[in-house]
Design a protein around this motif. Structure first.
Motif, mmCIF file in Angstrom:
data_model
loop_
_atom_site.group_PDB
_atom_site.id
_atom_site.type_symbol
_atom_site.label_atom_id
_atom_site.label_comp_id
_atom_site.label_asym_id
_atom_site.label_seq_id
_atom_site.Cartn_x
_atom_site.Cartn_y
_atom_site.Cartn_z
ATOM 1 N N GLU A 5 10.123 8.071 -27.160
ATOM 2 C CA GLU A 5 11.453 7.422 -27.217
ATOM 3 C C GLU A 5 11.472 6.142 -26.380
ATOM 4 N N ALA A 6 10.380 5.384 -26.442
ATOM 5 C CA ALA A 6 10.218 4.235 -25.544
ATOM 6 C C ALA A 6 11.164 3.082 -25.867
ATOM 7 N N GLN A 7 11.831 3.147 -27.033
ATOM 8 C CA GLN A 7 12.808 2.088 -27.343
ATOM 9 C C GLN A 7 13.950 2.086 -26.324
ATOM 10 N N THR A 13 14.650 0.891 -34.347
ATOM 11 C CA THR A 13 15.944 0.830 -35.055
ATOM 12 C C THR A 13 16.946 1.795 -34.419
ATOM 13 N N GLN A 14 16.514 2.575 -33.421
ATOM 14 C CA GLN A 14 17.421 3.553 -32.799
ATOM 15 C C GLN A 14 17.483 3.357 -31.293
ATOM 16 N N ILE A 15 17.975 2.207 -30.869
ATOM 17 C CA ILE A 15 18.033 1.914 -29.435
ATOM 18 C C ILE A 15 19.382 2.369 -28.880
ATOM 19 N N ASP A 16 19.335 3.270 -27.880
ATOM 20 C CA ASP A 16 20.575 3.797 -27.294
ATOM 21 C C ASP A 16 20.930 3.125 -25.966
ATOM 22 N N LEU A 17 20.316 1.982 -25.675
ATOM 23 C CA LEU A 17 20.615 1.304 -24.411
ATOM 24 C C LEU A 17 22.004 0.671 -24.476
ATOM 25 N N TYR A 54 20.141 3.598 -44.343
ATOM 26 C CA TYR A 54 20.588 2.985 -43.081
ATOM 27 C C TYR A 54 20.051 1.566 -42.933
ATOM 28 N N GLU A 55 18.782 1.363 -43.324
ATOM 29 C CA GLU A 55 18.194 0.017 -43.222
ATOM 30 C C GLU A 55 18.960 -0.962 -44.094
ATOM 31 N N LYS A 56 19.300 -0.515 -45.300
ATOM 32 C CA LYS A 56 20.028 -1.359 -46.239
ATOM 33 C C LYS A 56 21.415 -1.700 -45.673
ATOM 34 N N HIS A 57 22.068 -0.665 -45.121
ATOM 35 C CA HIS A 57 23.409 -0.855 -44.562
ATOM 36 C C HIS A 57 23.364 -1.863 -43.407
ATOM 37 N N GLU A 58 22.362 -1.734 -42.554
ATOM 38 C CA GLU A 58 22.225 -2.623 -41.390
ATOM 39 C C GLU A 58 21.993 -4.060 -41.843
ATOM 40 N N GLU A 59 21.177 -4.217 -42.884
ATOM 41 C CA GLU A 59 20.892 -5.551 -43.430
ATOM 42 C C GLU A 59 22.175 -6.195 -43.950
ATOM 43 N N GLU A 60 22.948 -5.396 -44.721
ATOM 44 C CA GLU A 60 24.216 -5.913 -45.267
ATOM 45 C C GLU A 60 25.178 -6.289 -44.143
ATOM 46 N N ARG A 61 25.208 -5.454 -43.101
ATOM 47 C CA ARG A 61 26.112 -5.711 -41.969
ATOM 48 C C ARG A 61 25.737 -7.025 -41.281
ATOM 49 N N GLN A 62 24.434 -7.228 -41.088
ATOM 50 C CA GLN A 62 23.990 -8.453 -40.415
ATOM 51 C C GLN A 62 24.274 -9.684 -41.269
#
Length: 333
Positions: free
Chosen positions: A235-237, A264-268, A312-320
Motif C-alpha cells: 500500500e505504498a501509494q 489510483t487509490q491514494i488515501d492521503l 472507475y478509470e473511465k469515470h475518473e477520465e470523464e471527471r477530469q
C-alpha cells in the motif's frame, strides 16, 4: 462456413478444456462468434468468418497447452488466454505456468498467471529494489510474499519484514480499542493472510516469536538498518515522499525490497504527494531498481473486478475532462 479442427490426444484433456457445463468452451464461442463441436477425438471450430475460426482454433490450442502442463482452467485464465489470442500474443503462452514461485503450506504451487506477473517475479529475482504498481487483484502482494518465503526457506535471507503505512481509509486509528498490536493488525491483515497461506498458521506463529518474521507499521522502520532481510512495503501509494525515502534508505547488506501499491487509490489528505508516485519518477534510472506496472489485464480475481476497475478509470477520465472544460470556460469568461 469456415472450419478448422484441433486434435485432442487424451479424453481427460477434453473434460478439462470444456469445464463444468462446458463453460470454458462457451467463453471461446461467445468471444469469437464460433461454434465448437466434439467429434471423435477432435474439436471442430466453425464460423462465418475465416478470421474468427482461426482465433477460436488458436484459443483452444492455447488452453490445451495450459491443460497439458497440469494447469487447471478457471474463468480468469480462460479470459486471459482469449485476450492474448485477440492481440496476437498467444505465442507467449508457453512462458506461463512453467515456473513455480513457491509451494504453499498445503502443497499448492504458486505460479505467475499472467505475463505481467511473470515480468514482476523476474524483476524481483534480478533486482535489489522492485516497485510493483497496479490495480487491486493483480497479485502484487501475494507474489512478493511468496518470493520472500522462498528466499527465507533457501536461507538467502534471515528475516521477512512486512510493513504498510497506517493511513486510515476514513477511520482514525486512535478510536480502535486495545493495545498497539491490535490497533495496527486490521491494516496488516492482507499481509498476514498471504503468510498464513505460504507457511501455515503454526509455523508462522513460531517464526514470528523468533523474530524471523515481522509485520509492523511503517513508522517502526525509522532508525533501523535492515540486513539479510526480505522487506515488503505494501500500500505504498499512501506513504509521503519523506516516509518513502526513510523506508528505502533502511536497506542493509544482502537485503531485498519490494514496494507495492496502486496509484489510483491514494488515501492521503488532499494536497499531500504520494511517495510511490515520487519514487517512480526519482528512481527511474537508478541501477538495481526495477519498476513493473500491472494493468487491469493482470487481475487474477473475479472477472467483475476487472470490469469494476475499468468503469472507475473511465469515470475518473470523464471527471477530469469535465474539470478541465470548466476551468477553461471560467478562464475565457
Amino acid at each position: 462456413m469456415f472450419e478448422q479442427s484441433v486434435e485432442i490426444a487424451r479424453m481427460e484433456e477434453t473434460a478439462a478444456l470444456f469445464g463444468i457445463f462446458d463453460e470454458h468452451i462457451r467463453q471461446v464461442e461467445r468471444e469469437f462468434s464460433v461454434s465448437v463441436l466434439n467429434r471423435d477425438g477432435a474439436l471442430l471450430v466453425q464460423g462465418e468468418e475465416d478470421e474468427n475460426v482461426d482465433l477460436g482454433t488458436r484459443a483452444i490450442a492455447g488452453l490445451l497447452s495450459l491443460v497439458g502442463r497440469g494447469e487447471s482452467l478457471s474463468e480468469q485464465n480462460v479470459r486471459y488466454v482469449l485476450s492474448l489470442v485477440r492481440e496476437g500474443n498467444d505465442d507467449q503462452l508457453g512462458q506461463l505456468g512453467r515456473d513455480t514461485v513457491c509451494v504453499t503450506a498445503r502443497g499448492k504451487p504458486v505460479k505467475a498467471k499472467t505475463l505481467g506477473q511473470k515480468k514482476y517475479v523476474e524483476a524481483i529475482r534480478a533486482h535489489t529494489v522492485t516497485l510493483g504498481v497496479g490495480p487491486a487483484g493483480t497479485g502484487k502482494t501475494y507474489l512478493a510474499v511468496a518470493l520472500a518465503v522462498t528466499a527465507f526457506r533457501a536461507h538467502e535471507v534471515n528475516r521477512i519484514i512486512l510493513t504498510r503505512p497506517a493511513v486510515e481509509a476514513g477511520e482514525k486509528l486512535g478510536f480502535l480499542p486495545g493495545d498497539l498490536q491490535h490497533k495496527v493488525d486490521p491494516y496488516l491483515r492482507p499481509l498476514y493472510d498471504a503468510l498464513y497461506d505460504m507457511l501455515g498458521a503454526e509455523n508462522f506463529a513460531r517464526q514470528q516469536e523468533r523474530g524471523s518474521i515481522e509485520v509492523a507499521p511503517l513508522a517502526y522502520m525509522r532508525g533501523r538498518t535492515l540486513d539479510e532481510s526480505f522487506i515488503i512495503l505494501d500500500e505504498a501509494q499512501n506513504t509521503t515522499p519523506e516516509q518513502m525515502k526513510m523506508f528505502l534508505t533502511r536497506l542493509g547488506q544482502n537485503s531485498r525490497m519490494v514496494v507495492t501499491g496502486d496509484i489510483t487509490q491514494i488515501d492521503l489528505p488532499d494536497g499531500k504527494r504520494s511517495g510511490l508516485v515520487d519514487a517512480l519518477r526519482v528512481l527511474k534510472n537508478v541501477e538495481g531498481v526495477a519498476s513493473v506496472r500491472f494493468t487491469e489485464r493482470d487481475v487474477v480475481r473475479h472477472s467483475l473486478v476487472q470490469a469494476i476497475i475499468k468503469a472507475y478509470e473511465k469515470h475518473e477520465e470523464e471527471r477530469q475532462n469535465h474539470v478541465a472544460k470548466e476551468s477553461s470556460r471560467h478562464h475565457h469568461q
